[in-house]
Structures are given as structure tokens and as C-alpha cells.
Design a protein around this motif. Structure first.
Motif, PDB file in Angstrom:
ATOM      1  N   LYS A 247      12.157   7.295   4.936  1.00 50.74           N
ATOM      2  CA  LYS A 247      11.128   7.356   5.971  1.00 50.74           C
ATOM      3  C   LYS A 247       9.697   7.399   5.446  1.00 50.74           C
ATOM      4  O   LYS A 247       8.775   7.804   6.148  1.00 50.74           O
ATOM      5  CB  LYS A 247      11.380   8.542   6.915  1.00 50.74           C
ATOM      6  N   VAL A 248       9.497   6.966   4.211  1.00 48.51           N
ATOM      7  CA  VAL A 248       8.130   6.817   3.702  1.00 48.51           C
ATOM      8  C   VAL A 248       7.440   5.648   4.409  1.00 48.51           C
ATOM      9  O   VAL A 248       6.238   5.674   4.662  1.00 48.51           O
ATOM     10  CB  VAL A 248       8.132   6.619   2.169  1.00 48.51           C
ATOM     11  N   LEU A 249       8.202   4.612   4.710  1.00 45.73           N
ATOM     12  CA  LEU A 249       7.731   3.443   5.473  1.00 45.73           C
ATOM     13  C   LEU A 249       6.537   2.743   4.818  1.00 45.73           C
ATOM     14  O   LEU A 249       5.428   2.715   5.367  1.00 45.73           O
ATOM     15  CB  LEU A 249       7.367   3.837   6.910  1.00 45.73           C
ATOM     16  N   PRO A 250       6.718   2.156   3.638  1.00 40.77           N
ATOM     17  CA  PRO A 250       5.632   1.360   3.063  1.00 40.77           C
ATOM     18  C   PRO A 250       5.283   0.215   4.007  1.00 40.77           C
ATOM     19  O   PRO A 250       6.153  -0.551   4.412  1.00 40.77           O
ATOM     20  CB  PRO A 250       6.224   0.863   1.735  1.00 40.77           C
ATOM     21  N   HIS A 251       4.005   0.121   4.372  1.00 37.90           N
ATOM     22  CA  HIS A 251       3.595  -0.771   5.458  1.00 37.90           C
ATOM     23  C   HIS A 251       2.982  -2.069   4.935  1.00 37.90           C
ATOM     24  O   HIS A 251       3.497  -3.147   5.184  1.00 37.90           O
ATOM     25  CB  HIS A 251       2.600  -0.030   6.352  1.00 37.90           C
ATOM     26  N   MET A 252       1.856  -1.954   4.241  1.00 39.64           N
ATOM     27  CA  MET A 252       1.204  -3.112   3.639  1.00 39.64           C
ATOM     28  C   MET A 252       1.161  -2.926   2.126  1.00 39.64           C
ATOM     29  O   MET A 252       1.313  -1.813   1.616  1.00 39.64           O
ATOM     30  CB  MET A 252      -0.200  -3.297   4.207  1.00 39.64           C
ATOM     31  N   LEU A 253       0.914  -4.046   1.428  1.00 38.58           N
ATOM     32  CA  LEU A 253       1.022  -4.043  -0.026  1.00 38.58           C
ATOM     33  C   LEU A 253      -0.120  -4.841  -0.639  1.00 38.58           C
ATOM     34  O   LEU A 253      -0.550  -5.853  -0.084  1.00 38.58           O
ATOM     35  CB  LEU A 253       2.375  -4.647  -0.405  1.00 38.58           C
ATOM     36  N   ALA A 254      -0.625  -4.370  -1.793  1.00 40.72           N
ATOM     37  CA  ALA A 254      -1.653  -5.088  -2.541  1.00 40.72           C
ATOM     38  C   ALA A 254      -1.208  -5.197  -3.992  1.00 40.72           C
ATOM     39  O   ALA A 254      -0.787  -4.208  -4.595  1.00 40.72           O
ATOM     40  CB  ALA A 254      -2.992  -4.365  -2.460  1.00 40.72           C
ATOM     41  N   LEU A 255      -1.288  -6.404  -4.556  1.00 45.24           N
ATOM     42  CA  LEU A 255      -0.871  -6.681  -5.928  1.00 45.24           C
ATOM     43  C   LEU A 255      -2.077  -6.859  -6.842  1.00 45.24           C
ATOM     44  O   LEU A 255      -3.101  -7.412  -6.425  1.00 45.24           O
ATOM     45  CB  LEU A 255      -0.055  -7.973  -5.982  1.00 45.24           C
ATOM     46  N   THR A 256      -1.948  -6.414  -8.108  1.00 45.32           N
ATOM     47  CA  THR A 256      -2.985  -6.719  -9.093  1.00 45.32           C
ATOM     48  C   THR A 256      -2.843  -8.179  -9.536  1.00 45.32           C
ATOM     49  O   THR A 256      -1.788  -8.795  -9.363  1.00 45.32           O
ATOM     50  CB  THR A 256      -2.880  -5.793 -10.310  1.00 45.32           C
ATOM     51  N   HIS A 257      -3.900  -8.715 -10.124  1.00 47.21           N
ATOM     52  CA  HIS A 257      -3.918 -10.131 -10.498  1.00 47.21           C
ATOM     53  C   HIS A 257      -2.855 -10.479 -11.537  1.00 47.21           C
ATOM     54  O   HIS A 257      -2.323 -11.589 -11.545  1.00 47.21           O
ATOM     55  CB  HIS A 257      -5.301 -10.528 -11.025  1.00 47.21           C
ATOM     56  N   ASP A 258      -2.547  -9.536 -12.430  1.00 45.46           N
ATOM     57  CA  ASP A 258      -1.563  -9.821 -13.474  1.00 45.46           C
ATOM     58  C   ASP A 258      -0.154  -9.369 -13.080  1.00 45.46           C
ATOM     59  O   ASP A 258       0.762  -9.442 -13.895  1.00 45.46           O
ATOM     60  CB  ASP A 258      -1.972  -9.167 -14.795  1.00 45.46           C
TER      61      ASP A 258
END
Length: 269
Positions: free
Chosen positions: A143-154
């Protein structure tokens, strides 16, 4: 609500000046003329789609089929990603996620892999879109529910906004180590600067935008932004931060240096 999401996460211009919109209430991706706003085509995908990303060659979309109306629902929801061909305007395939349900945020990595957040069970999936299979699962606590995600360039790290427990998480892809930081409210949107030293977080329930120092993993400051902010977008010069407000049906424009609101535009229905 559709217009708010359109302005910040679903706004993309195709080669023929076409605006692409995920239409949650219609289970579709809509194609609209940028010249006059007229509908061009509508492609049915899975139930209650939420987000999309372009394929590496720019010829297709990968659309997450969330399958339930609200993130607070207890229903299982969907477990698939639709593949939409932009030229033929048809669904040409589907990636099945097995027991992983309610896919939401999706990003295409430099390696060509897809990183996808899921609610049930809470996890981030690494997917080979060519083979249409899950290559790796990064599990989160229940139930942490990761919603949106951002990646580093590498592709060495990714960040998630966790709607279920008021935190954000950074995960080291190589070492498989994670750490979380409490930002409060219901974190839903992320924006990472080009130098990857600063992460902005939209926290819906707290009506705030939080600025995080990614090197020290601390909160630098936060700004009150009424209207339940859910998505963020840094303009290319990184001097301006756009914030979508899901309750107010508006867009707040923030000066990044002061983190103060400079204007508010009505964009919702």
C-alpha cells in the motif's frame, strides 16, 4: 479533470500537429488537431487508461490501463499496457503484467526499457517492450502506491512519488538499494531538473510543492499551492514550474527561484 492532466502529463505534439490525450472516461486515446481543436480520431485501449509514453522510435504509444476510477479504490483494476500505432491509429498489441495490477506512471529509459509503477502489489516494473515481458520487479511495501516516476539520464536511479504513505523514494538500479523521504500529503507529481540535483514534488492533500535536494536527500523548502497539485512540469529554461491543480481546474505558474506563484490560469472544465 481531463484538461488538467492534458496540460501537464498527456500533452504531446506528433509530427502532424496532433494533440494526443488519454481519455480516462472513454477508455481511449484521443487525437485532436492543434490548429482548431477538432477531433481527428479516437483509439480504444484498456479500461480507464492513465498515462502514456512514446516508443523509442516515436511511432507508437505505450498506455497504462489503470482500470479503476480512483487511487483510493480497493478494486484490483487493470493489468495491461496497450500499444498504439500512431500512423494507423490502432492498437497493435498489449503487454500483460500478470499479477501486477493498476499500472500508472510510465517512463521510457535510455536502454529502451519501460519503467512502470503499479499499485497492487506496490512495485516498479522494468519491462522489455519489444519482447513484451517483465524483466525485473522492484517491490515496495504493501500500500505504498508508487504513483509517478522520474528517471535519471543514465538510468542509474529512479524516483517515485508514493501516494500511499506521504513519501518519495529513490532507488539505485545497480545496487538495488532504496531510501525514502517523508514529504507529507499525498505525493503524486514529480519534476527532476536537468542536473538531477533537485526534485520537485506535488503533494495533493497538503496543497504544497516541495523542493528536494537529491544529493543530500533533504527538503530544501516548500510552497503552499492551493487547489490540490497533482502534476509538475519544468519549462525548458528551468526558470518556471507549471503545476496542475486537479480540484481548481487550473494551472499555477511558479517562479522557480522564489517558488512563488506568479499567475493562475483556468484550464479545467
Amino acid at each position: 479533470m481531463r484538461a488538467i492532466l492534458l496540460a501537464f502529463t498527456l500533452f504531446t505534439v506528433h509530427a502532424a500537429d496532433i494533440l494526443l490525450v488519454v481519455e480516462k472516461n472513454n477508455d481511449s486515446v484521443g487525437f485532436y488537431s492543434l490548429a482548431n481543436g477538432a477531433p481527428v480520431a479516437s483509439v480504444k485501449v484498456g479500461h480507464i487508461p492513465h498515462e502514456f509514453v512514446f516508443s523509442a522510435d516515436g511511432k507508437s504509444l505505450y498506455v497504462t490501463n489503470y482500470g479503476t476510477a480512483r487511487w483510493t479504490d480497493d478494486t484490483p483494476g487493470g493489468n495491461s499496457i496497450s500499444i498504439v500505432n500512431l500512423q494507423s491509429k490502432t492498437v497493435t498489441g498489449e503487454i500483460l503484467l500478470q499479477q501486477y495490477r493498476r499500472p500508472h506512471g510510465i517512463e521510457l529509459a535510455p536502454s529502451g526499457k519501460l519503467y512502470v509503477t503499479c499499485d497492487m502489489p506496490s512495485a516498479v516494473l522494468v519491462i522489455d517492450p519489444v519482447q513484451r515481458k517483465i524483466e525485473r520487479v522492484i517491490p515496495y511495501a504493501d500500500k505504498v502506491l508508487p504513483h509517478m516516476l522520474a528517471l535519471t539520464h543514465d538510468e542509474s536511479r529512479f524516483y517515485t512519488a508514493n501516494a500511499g504513505n506521504g513519501t518519495i523514494t529513490v532507488h539505485d538500479v545497480k545496487t538495488n538499494q532504496s531510501k525514502s523521504l517523508t514529504v507529507g500529503g499525498v505525493p503524486m507529481g514529480l519534476a527532476l531538473t536537468k542536473d538531477e540535483r533537485t526534485l520537485y514534488v506535488a503533494t495533493r492533500a497538503a496543497d504544497t510543492v516541495v523542493e528536494v535536494d537529491t544529493t543530500k536527500w533533504t527538503i530544501r523548502r516548500s510552497a503552499k499551492v492551493e487547489g490540490q497539485p497533482v502534476r509538475l512540469q519544468l519549462l525548458p529554461n528551468e526558470k518556471t514550474l507549471l503545476v496542475s491543480l486537479i480540484v481548481d481546474g487550473a494551472m499555477a505558474v511558479l517562479d522557480r527561484k522564489s517558488l512563488k506563484e506568479t499567475k493562475r490560469l483556468k484550464v479545467g472544465l
